[in-house]
Design a protein around this motif. Structure first.
Motif, PDB file in Angstrom:
ATOM      1  N   VAL A   6     -30.505  37.594 -14.780  1.00 46.57           N
ATOM      2  CA  VAL A   6     -29.155  38.179 -14.892  1.00 46.57           C
ATOM      3  C   VAL A   6     -28.464  38.151 -13.528  1.00 46.57           C
ATOM      4  CG1 VAL A   6     -27.878  40.307 -15.356  1.00 46.57           C
ATOM      5  CG2 VAL A   6     -29.748  39.624 -16.864  1.00 46.57           C
ATOM      6  N   LEU A   7     -29.193  38.523 -12.495  1.00 46.45           N
ATOM      7  CA  LEU A   7     -28.633  38.524 -11.148  1.00 46.45           C
ATOM      8  C   LEU A   7     -28.269  37.110 -10.698  1.00 46.45           C
ATOM      9  CD1 LEU A   7     -27.977  40.508  -8.891  1.00 46.45           C
ATOM     10  CD2 LEU A   7     -30.290  40.158  -8.013  1.00 46.45           C
ATOM     11  N   ARG A   8     -29.121  36.150 -11.013  1.00 44.24           N
ATOM     12  CA  ARG A   8     -28.872  34.753 -10.642  1.00 44.24           C
ATOM     13  C   ARG A   8     -27.591  34.239 -11.294  1.00 44.24           C
ATOM     14  NH1 ARG A   8     -30.317  30.238 -12.990  1.00 44.24           N
ATOM     15  NH2 ARG A   8     -31.792  31.224 -14.394  1.00 44.24           N
ATOM     16  N   PHE A   9     -27.420  34.508 -12.594  1.00 40.75           N
ATOM     17  CA  PHE A   9     -26.211  34.060 -13.299  1.00 40.75           C
ATOM     18  C   PHE A   9     -24.965  34.782 -12.791  1.00 40.75           C
ATOM     19  CE2 PHE A   9     -29.053  32.429 -16.698  1.00 40.75           C
ATOM     20  CZ  PHE A   9     -28.548  31.145 -16.751  1.00 40.75           C
ATOM     21  N   THR A  10     -25.083  36.078 -12.574  1.00 39.13           N
ATOM     22  CA  THR A  10     -23.934  36.857 -12.104  1.00 39.13           C
ATOM     23  C   THR A  10     -23.493  36.404 -10.719  1.00 39.13           C
ATOM     24  OG1 THR A  10     -24.707  38.758 -13.391  1.00 39.13           O
ATOM     25  CG2 THR A  10     -23.100  39.200 -11.652  1.00 39.13           C
ATOM     26  N   LEU A  11     -24.457  36.292  -9.801  1.00 39.58           N
ATOM     27  CA  LEU A  11     -24.129  35.845  -8.449  1.00 39.58           C
ATOM     28  C   LEU A  11     -23.639  34.399  -8.447  1.00 39.58           C
ATOM     29  CD1 LEU A  11     -27.036  37.440  -6.389  1.00 39.58           C
ATOM     30  CD2 LEU A  11     -24.623  38.099  -6.355  1.00 39.58           C
ATOM     31  N   GLY A  12     -24.266  33.565  -9.260  1.00 37.50           N
ATOM     32  CA  GLY A  12     -23.834  32.172  -9.349  1.00 37.50           C
ATOM     33  C   GLY A  12     -22.384  32.062  -9.769  1.00 37.50           C
ATOM     34  N   ALA A  13     -22.013  32.785 -10.820  1.00 39.34           N
ATOM     35  CA  ALA A  13     -20.625  32.757 -11.305  1.00 39.34           C
ATOM     36  C   ALA A  13     -19.672  33.332 -10.259  1.00 39.34           C
ATOM     37  CB  ALA A  13     -20.510  33.536 -12.607  1.00 39.34           C
ATOM     38  N   LEU A  14     -20.070  34.412  -9.622  1.00 38.78           N
ATOM     39  CA  LEU A  14     -19.234  35.038  -8.603  1.00 38.78           C
ATOM     40  C   LEU A  14     -18.976  34.080  -7.437  1.00 38.78           C
ATOM     41  CD1 LEU A  14     -18.144  37.970  -7.503  1.00 38.78           C
ATOM     42  CD2 LEU A  14     -20.121  37.717  -6.030  1.00 38.78           C
ATOM     43  N   PHE A  15     -20.030  33.414  -6.954  1.00 40.92           N
ATOM     44  CA  PHE A  15     -19.862  32.526  -5.812  1.00 40.92           C
ATOM     45  C   PHE A  15     -19.131  31.233  -6.188  1.00 40.92           C
ATOM     46  CE2 PHE A  15     -23.206  35.169  -3.853  1.00 40.92           C
ATOM     47  CZ  PHE A  15     -22.515  35.512  -2.701  1.00 40.92           C
ATOM     48  N   VAL A  16     -19.309  30.748  -7.399  1.00 37.74           N
ATOM     49  CA  VAL A  16     -18.537  29.571  -7.833  1.00 37.74           C
ATOM     50  C   VAL A  16     -17.045  29.922  -7.851  1.00 37.74           C
ATOM     51  CG1 VAL A  16     -18.005  28.098  -9.814  1.00 37.74           C
ATOM     52  CG2 VAL A  16     -20.377  28.393  -9.084  1.00 37.74           C
ATOM     53  N   CYS A  17     -16.710  31.068  -8.424  1.00 33.97           N
ATOM     54  CA  CYS A  17     -15.300  31.494  -8.465  1.00 33.97           C
ATOM     55  C   CYS A  17     -14.751  31.741  -7.066  1.00 33.97           C
ATOM     56  CB  CYS A  17     -15.154  32.757  -9.306  1.00 33.97           C
ATOM     57  SG  CYS A  17     -15.435  32.484 -11.060  1.00 33.97           S
ATOM     58  N   SER A  18     -15.520  32.419  -6.240  1.00 36.84           N
ATOM     59  CA  SER A  18     -15.086  32.715  -4.878  1.00 36.84           C
ATOM     60  C   SER A  18     -14.884  31.430  -4.073  1.00 36.84           C
ATOM     61  CB  SER A  18     -16.119  33.604  -4.189  1.00 36.84           C
ATOM     62  OG  SER A  18     -15.767  33.847  -2.859  1.00 36.84           O
ATOM     63  N   GLY A  19     -15.805  30.499  -4.220  1.00 35.57           N
ATOM     64  CA  GLY A  19     -15.675  29.218  -3.531  1.00 35.57           C
ATOM     65  C   GLY A  19     -14.451  28.448  -3.990  1.00 35.57           C
ATOM     66  N   CYS A  20     -14.199  28.453  -5.297  1.00 37.21           N
ATOM     67  CA  CYS A  20     -13.029  27.743  -5.838  1.00 37.21           C
ATOM     68  C   CYS A  20     -11.726  28.322  -5.312  1.00 37.21           C
ATOM     69  CB  CYS A  20     -13.046  27.790  -7.363  1.00 37.21           C
ATOM     70  SG  CYS A  20     -14.211  26.641  -8.091  1.00 37.21           S
ATOM     71  N   VAL A  21     -11.651  29.642  -5.205  1.00 41.26           N
ATOM     72  CA  VAL A  21     -10.433  30.273  -4.686  1.00 41.26           C
ATOM     73  C   VAL A  21     -10.192  29.836  -3.250  1.00 41.26           C
ATOM     74  CG1 VAL A  21      -9.430  32.484  -3.988  1.00 41.26           C
ATOM     75  CG2 VAL A  21     -10.468  32.243  -6.235  1.00 41.26           C
ATOM     76  N   LYS A  22     -11.262  29.660  -2.481  1.00 42.29           N
ATOM     77  CA  LYS A  22     -11.115  29.300  -1.072  1.00 42.29           C
ATOM     78  C   LYS A  22     -10.752  27.835  -0.861  1.00 42.29           C
ATOM     79  CE  LYS A  22     -14.264  32.761   0.802  1.00 42.29           C
ATOM     80  NZ  LYS A  22     -14.984  33.397  -0.283  1.00 42.29           N
ATOM     81  N   ILE A  23     -11.143  26.943  -1.764  1.00 40.07           N
ATOM     82  CA  ILE A  23     -11.006  25.511  -1.472  1.00 40.07           C
ATOM     83  C   ILE A  23      -9.992  24.757  -2.318  1.00 40.07           C
ATOM     84  CG2 ILE A  23     -13.354  25.327  -0.595  1.00 40.07           C
ATOM     85  CD1 ILE A  23     -14.134  24.002  -3.238  1.00 40.07           C
ATOM     86  N   THR A  24      -9.533  25.327  -3.421  1.00 34.54           N
ATOM     87  CA  THR A  24      -8.698  24.535  -4.317  1.00 34.54           C
ATOM     88  C   THR A  24      -7.266  25.036  -4.408  1.00 34.54           C
ATOM     89  OG1 THR A  24      -9.217  25.870  -6.269  1.00 34.54           O
ATOM     90  CG2 THR A  24     -10.686  24.015  -5.791  1.00 34.54           C
TER      91      THR A  24
END
Length: 137
Positions: A6-24
């Motif tokens: 659960v933690l892996r999926f939650t953190l994964g989704a959070l960091f994918v979204c956070s990364g996308c906001v920063k780069i796109t």
């Protein structure tokens, strides 16, 4: 489904979204205020960065480096490929973020969030996938 999953999926989704906001541009279009605020904040972060005397980069380049790191590591967490390595990288990124906020004398809330994320990522490194369960006799 265990806590690590659960933690892996939650953190994964959070960091994918956070990364996308920063780069796109997509991130800029969806949350323009946050994207603009991040670009401004990264200018402040750059002033206390430990590498500032060695590498010349702009605040936007710094934001993109962090964004790509978060995006790629988040994707690795979601796919469970090299999850421990991805979690270790994110632990360093988030611990650095907490330290940066501390150096800037930001409010405790800005320090606590990345510190908590660093702890969660560290939990995945120590207790996540790949750990063998001990057999009881």
């Amino acid at each position: 489904m265990g806590l690590s999953t659960v933690l892996r999926f939650t953190l994964g989704a959070l960091f994918v979204c956070s990364g996308c906001v920063k780069i796109t541009r997509f991130g800029h279009a969806i949350v323009p205020d946050v994207h603009k605020s991040m670009a401004k904040d990264f200018g402040k972060f750059l002033r206390v960065a430990p590498f500032k005397g060695y590498i010349k980069i702009t605040s936007v380049q710094y934001m993109h480096i962090v964004g790509y790191t978060e995006l790629l590591a988040g994707m690795l967490l979601l796919t469970n490929n090299l999850a421990a390595l991805a979690a270790l990288i994110l632990t360093v990124v988030m611990a650095s973020a907490a330290h940066t906020h501390y150096k800037l004398k930001d409010p405790v809330g800005k320090i606590a969030f990345p510190a908590c994320l660093a702890c969660a990522c560290l939990y995945l490194v120590v207790c996540g996938k790949g750990r063998k369960k001990e057999k009881s006799d």
